[in-house]
Enzyme design. Structure first.
Site, mmCIF file in Angstrom:
data_model
loop_
_atom_site.group_PDB
_atom_site.id
_atom_site.type_symbol
_atom_site.label_atom_id
_atom_site.label_comp_id
_atom_site.label_asym_id
_atom_site.label_seq_id
_atom_site.Cartn_x
_atom_site.Cartn_y
_atom_site.Cartn_z
ATOM 1 N N GLU A 23 -9.640 -2.226 5.339
ATOM 2 C CA GLU A 23 -10.290 -1.996 6.624
ATOM 3 C C GLU A 23 -11.507 -2.918 6.783
ATOM 4 O O GLU A 23 -11.962 -3.530 5.799
ATOM 5 C CB GLU A 23 -10.736 -0.524 6.693
ATOM 6 C CG GLU A 23 -9.589 0.482 6.570
ATOM 7 C CD GLU A 23 -8.815 0.703 7.873
ATOM 8 O OE1 GLU A 23 -8.757 -0.228 8.700
ATOM 9 O OE2 GLU A 23 -8.274 1.809 8.058
ATOM 10 N N ASN A 74 -7.326 -3.256 14.214
ATOM 11 C CA ASN A 74 -8.713 -3.610 13.880
ATOM 12 C C ASN A 74 -8.775 -4.782 12.898
ATOM 13 O O ASN A 74 -9.811 -5.053 12.312
ATOM 14 C CB ASN A 74 -9.462 -2.391 13.316
ATOM 15 C CG ASN A 74 -8.845 -1.891 12.017
ATOM 16 O OD1 ASN A 74 -7.898 -2.484 11.492
ATOM 17 N ND2 ASN A 74 -9.365 -0.797 11.489
ATOM 18 N N HIS A 84 -6.965 -5.037 10.101
ATOM 19 C CA HIS A 84 -6.723 -4.738 8.682
ATOM 20 C C HIS A 84 -5.419 -5.379 8.191
ATOM 21 O O HIS A 84 -4.471 -5.566 8.946
ATOM 22 C CB HIS A 84 -6.802 -3.235 8.367
ATOM 23 C CG HIS A 84 -5.682 -2.376 8.836
ATOM 24 N ND1 HIS A 84 -5.877 -1.231 9.570
ATOM 25 C CD2 HIS A 84 -4.338 -2.465 8.650
ATOM 26 C CE1 HIS A 84 -4.719 -0.659 9.809
ATOM 27 N NE2 HIS A 84 -3.758 -1.391 9.261
ATOM 28 N N ASP A 99 0.814 -1.213 0.000
ATOM 29 C CA ASP A 99 0.000 0.000 0.000
ATOM 30 C C ASP A 99 0.851 1.269 0.000
ATOM 31 O O ASP A 99 2.066 1.221 0.172
ATOM 32 C CB ASP A 99 -0.964 -0.007 1.204
ATOM 33 C CG ASP A 99 -0.284 -0.458 2.493
ATOM 34 O OD1 ASP A 99 0.952 -0.381 2.584
ATOM 35 O OD2 ASP A 99 -0.992 -0.886 3.415
HETATM 36 C C1 GLP Z 1 -0.333 0.178 8.527
HETATM 37 C C2 GLP Z 1 -0.027 -0.579 7.248
HETATM 38 C C3 GLP Z 1 -0.297 -2.042 7.429
HETATM 39 C C4 GLP Z 1 0.401 -2.523 8.686
HETATM 40 C C5 GLP Z 1 -0.209 -1.846 9.884
HETATM 41 C C6 GLP Z 1 0.338 -2.320 11.220
HETATM 42 O O1 GLP Z 1 -1.674 0.488 8.656
HETATM 43 N N1 GLP Z 1 -0.751 -0.115 6.128
HETATM 44 O O2 GLP Z 1 0.149 -2.730 6.279
HETATM 45 O O3 GLP Z 1 0.264 -3.901 8.798
HETATM 46 O O4 GLP Z 1 0.071 -0.465 9.725
HETATM 47 O O5 GLP Z 1 1.443 -1.564 11.580
HETATM 48 P P1 GLP Z 1 2.374 -1.798 12.813
HETATM 49 O O6 GLP Z 1 3.296 -2.888 12.429
HETATM 50 O O7 GLP Z 1 3.059 -0.480 12.974
HETATM 51 O O8 GLP Z 1 1.506 -2.148 13.971
#
Ligand code: GLP
Length: 237
Positions: free
Chosen positions: A143, A136, A138, A67
């Site tokens: 989402e 959540n 995702h 993304d």
């Molecule tokens: C962002 C990214 C996700 C990632 C998520 C969790 O929202 N788009 O791909 O998995 O964060 O991030 P973290 O590893 O900082 O908890």
């Protein structure tokens, strides 16, 4: 879905880096799906250290990030493009033309999503995809409520996701939208490794372990894939 649990973030990162590097050794032309966020940073650090010792580690590898924020320039310190350069691309011998991220500032975002899907197809599809997990549930920026057959598209970020990622935008201008690979796109990867660590994710882990499959919890789509490994570290608050 297989699970491995780790006592320390370091052990989780070591295992993840080992999986990534073994996959490249087995197939130097592998197509990788790559995540951002805090969780994979330790994996990238280790990969970079190991690749210093392995000549031509990423020479023939192709990568597709999951993304990118919409309306954010590649040069912005909070962009995933900058993140990937900082944590991986600037330190390994990947051909920049093989390291793909959606262009969040493309003039026509819909066309950009279609182009990204086409690029993945032309590369022969994703071989091994690493994912992180949002609080959540995702995956990528898919989402809750996302249909499991969704393709790469523009999405609106939830308030909770914007809050979780606000650190990267200290001026307070946290993007409202992003381009993300769809769940359907991700599920077409031959293998998937889900990295789970970080505070406030206990509920998400419990929900994933329960085996419940619902669009309200995007990561539960992974139960429909036959080759998923979850690397689970500490998730306490
Ligand atoms: C962002 C990214 C996700 C990632 C998520 C969790 O929202 N788009 O791909 O998995 O964060 O991030 P973290 O590893 O900082 O908890």
């Amino acid at each position: 879905m297989k699970w491995e649990t780790f006592k320390s973030p370091d052990e989780l990162s070591a295992r993840a880096a080992d999986l990534l590097l073994s996959a490249i050794r087995d197939n130097p032309r592998i197509v990788l799906g790559l995540p951002t966020g805090r969780t994979p940073i330790g994996m990238y650090d280790r990969v970079v250290r190991e690749c210093g010792r392995e000549y031509h580690c990423f020479r023939d590898v192709t990568t597709f990030n999951l993304d990118e924020y919409a309306g954010v320039s590649r040069e912005h310190p909070g962009s995933y493009f900058t993140y990937m350069k900082q944590h991986l691309f600037d330190h390994v011998d990947i051909d920049p033309s093989n390291a793909h991220l959606p262009h969040g500032e493309a003039p026509d975002l819909l066309a950009e999503c279609a182009r990204y899907e086409e690029e993945i197809r032309e590369a022969g599809g994703l071989g091994l995809t690493f994912l992180g997990l949002g609080r959540n549930g995702h995956i990528g920026f898919n989402e809750p409520g996302t249909p499991f057959d969704a393709r790469t598209r523009v999405v609106e970020l939830t308030q909770s996701t914007r809050h979780a990622n606000a650190d990267c935008f200290p001026d307070g201008r946290v993007p409202t939208h992003a381009i993300t690979m769809g769940i359907g796109t991700i599920l077409e990867s031959k293998q998937i490794v889900l990295l789970v660590a970080g505070s406030g994710k206990e509920e998400a882990v419990e929900r994933l372990r329960s085996g419940e499959v619902t669009v309200e919890f995007p990561a539960s789509a992974l139960h429909q894939h036959s080759d998923v490994l979850v690397l689970c570290g500490a998730t306490g608050s």
